[in-house]
Design a protein around this motif. Structure first.
Motif, PDB file in Angstrom:
ATOM      1  N   ILE A   1       0.839  -1.196   0.000  1.00 42.27           N
ATOM      2  CA  ILE A   1       0.000   0.000   0.000  1.00 42.27           C
ATOM      3  C   ILE A   1       0.875   1.247   0.000  1.00 42.27           C
ATOM      4  N   ASP A   2       0.617   2.146  -0.940  1.00 42.74           N
ATOM      5  CA  ASP A   2       1.313   3.428  -0.984  1.00 42.74           C
ATOM      6  C   ASP A   2       0.691   4.318   0.090  1.00 42.74           C
ATOM      7  N   GLU A   3       1.369   4.448   1.205  1.00 38.72           N
ATOM      8  CA  GLU A   3       0.802   5.137   2.358  1.00 38.72           C
ATOM      9  C   GLU A   3       0.494   6.608   2.065  1.00 38.72           C
ATOM     10  N   ALA A   4       1.200   7.183   1.118  1.00 36.63           N
ATOM     11  CA  ALA A   4       0.973   8.593   0.806  1.00 36.63           C
ATOM     12  C   ALA A   4      -0.382   8.815   0.141  1.00 36.63           C
TER      13      ALA A   4
ATOM     14  N   VAL B   1      -0.016  -3.652   4.991  1.00 36.86           N
ATOM     15  CA  VAL B   1      -0.161  -5.083   4.760  1.00 36.86           C
ATOM     16  C   VAL B   1       0.873  -5.849   5.575  1.00 36.86           C
ATOM     17  N   ILE B   2       0.427  -6.916   6.243  1.00 38.62           N
ATOM     18  CA  ILE B   2       1.358  -7.807   6.935  1.00 38.62           C
ATOM     19  C   ILE B   2       1.887  -8.786   5.889  1.00 38.62           C
ATOM     20  N   ASP B   3       3.096  -8.539   5.419  1.00 45.38           N
ATOM     21  CA  ASP B   3       3.649  -9.277   4.278  1.00 45.38           C
ATOM     22  C   ASP B   3       3.604 -10.790   4.470  1.00 45.38           C
TER      23      ASP B   3
ATOM     24  N   CYS C   1      -7.691  -7.137  -3.140  1.00 44.15           N
ATOM     25  CA  CYS C   1      -7.684  -5.763  -2.642  1.00 44.15           C
ATOM     26  C   CYS C   1      -7.495  -4.743  -3.760  1.00 44.15           C
ATOM     27  N   LEU C   2      -6.928  -5.168  -4.893  1.00 42.08           N
ATOM     28  CA  LEU C   2      -6.616  -4.210  -5.968  1.00 42.08           C
ATOM     29  C   LEU C   2      -7.870  -3.528  -6.520  1.00 42.08           C
TER      30      LEU C   2
ATOM     31  N   ILE D   1      -2.689   0.488  -4.237  1.00 44.65           N
ATOM     32  CA  ILE D   1      -2.141  -0.824  -3.903  1.00 44.65           C
ATOM     33  C   ILE D   1      -1.462  -1.423  -5.138  1.00 44.65           C
ATOM     34  N   SER D   2      -0.274  -1.932  -4.951  1.00 44.97           N
ATOM     35  CA  SER D   2       0.445  -2.602  -6.033  1.00 44.97           C
ATOM     36  C   SER D   2       0.916  -3.962  -5.529  1.00 44.97           C
ATOM     37  N   LEU D   3       1.430  -4.779  -6.441  1.00 44.11           N
ATOM     38  CA  LEU D   3       1.925  -6.104  -6.084  1.00 44.11           C
ATOM     39  C   LEU D   3       3.437  -6.152  -6.217  1.00 44.11           C
ATOM     40  N   GLU D   4       4.070  -6.824  -5.270  1.00 45.41           N
ATOM     41  CA  GLU D   4       5.521  -6.967  -5.289  1.00 45.41           C
ATOM     42  C   GLU D   4       5.879  -8.450  -5.325  1.00 45.41           C
ATOM     43  N   VAL D   5       6.676  -8.854  -6.283  1.00 42.71           N
ATOM     44  CA  VAL D   5       7.089 -10.254  -6.405  1.00 42.71           C
ATOM     45  C   VAL D   5       8.077 -10.584  -5.297  1.00 42.71           C
TER      46      VAL D   5
END
Length: 220
Positions: free
Chosen positions: A79-82, A109-111, A120-121, A129-133
């Motif tokens: 999540i982009d907190e800004a 998010v609790i990774d 959530c997207l 919200i973005s996804l990180e591999v």
């Protein structure tokens, strides 16, 4: 004794992503057990997961159904907190309760608990919200463990139980308010000079109470 659906469910990754077309992993497992669905509709489980189900059920292995998505690495939501506005919609969408936050407060998010379900997207109204591999080069069951799947299942079931309990408490509170209005209808009704106004409101409240009783009776 585990049912056929339970045995199939144990082979699914428990991401609860709904990509298979069913509301959760167990519903998909039940559909397979009932012969109502193919065994190749779980991208998070990947080819290996489909092969495990084939071995259990005796059904032929098939290529993964790309209409459900493609096999890929494990991702986690970030999540982009800004940009987060604290709407809580992502919290409501998360099937394993891995997003922490409250109304009008920044969420995170609790990774370690995120299953990469991606639900959530579309829920986020500001696209923050973005996804990180997190497992580059590893997909399906190479990127996910049985332990993680079991933990995800537990969180999913606990979340459903909490929400079901909250729904029951909410319904009980509504019932109390409705019964109070029904018992004091004459005193609480405005425009009593309007012909049939009290009886109209009485029928509305009685219908609400009947619908509430019916809904609770159908819950498991």
């Amino acid at each position: 004794m585990p049912t056929a659906a339970d045995q199939i469910d144990a082979l699914l990754p428990q991401t609860q992503c709904t990509r298979c077309g069913y509301p959760d992993c167990h519903a998909y497992a039940q559909a397979i057990a009932d012969g109502q669905s193919d065994i190749n509709r779980c991208p998070p489980g990947g080819t290996e997961g489909m092969r495990r189900i084939a071995a259990l059920t005796g059904r032929p292995a098939l290529p993964l159904d790309e209409n459900c998505g493609i096999e890929g690495p494990l991702t986690v939501a970030v999540i982009d907190e800004a940009w987060c506005i604290g709407c809580t919609l992502c919290i409501k969408a998360c099937p394993v309760d891995c997003i922490v936050g409250t109304h009008k407060q920044m969420h995170t998010v609790i990774d370690a608990q995120c299953t990469g379900c991606e639900l959530c997207l579309p829920a986020c109204p500001v696209d923050c919200i973005s996804l990180e591999v997190v497992t580059p080069g590893r997909t399906g069951w190479q990127a996910w463990t049985v332990t993680q799947a079991a933990e995800a299942r537990t969180r999913y079931l606990d979340r459903n139980q909490r929400r079901s309990g909250a729904d029951v408490r909410h319904a009980e509170q509504l019932d109390l308010k409705a019964r109070h209005k029904l018992e004091h209808l004459d005193a609480l009704t405005l425009h009593t000079e309007v012909p049939g106004e009290i009886e109209r409101k009485r029928s509305v409240i009685e219908a609400v109470l009947a619908r509430s009783r019916s809904q609770r009776a159908t819950k498991p």
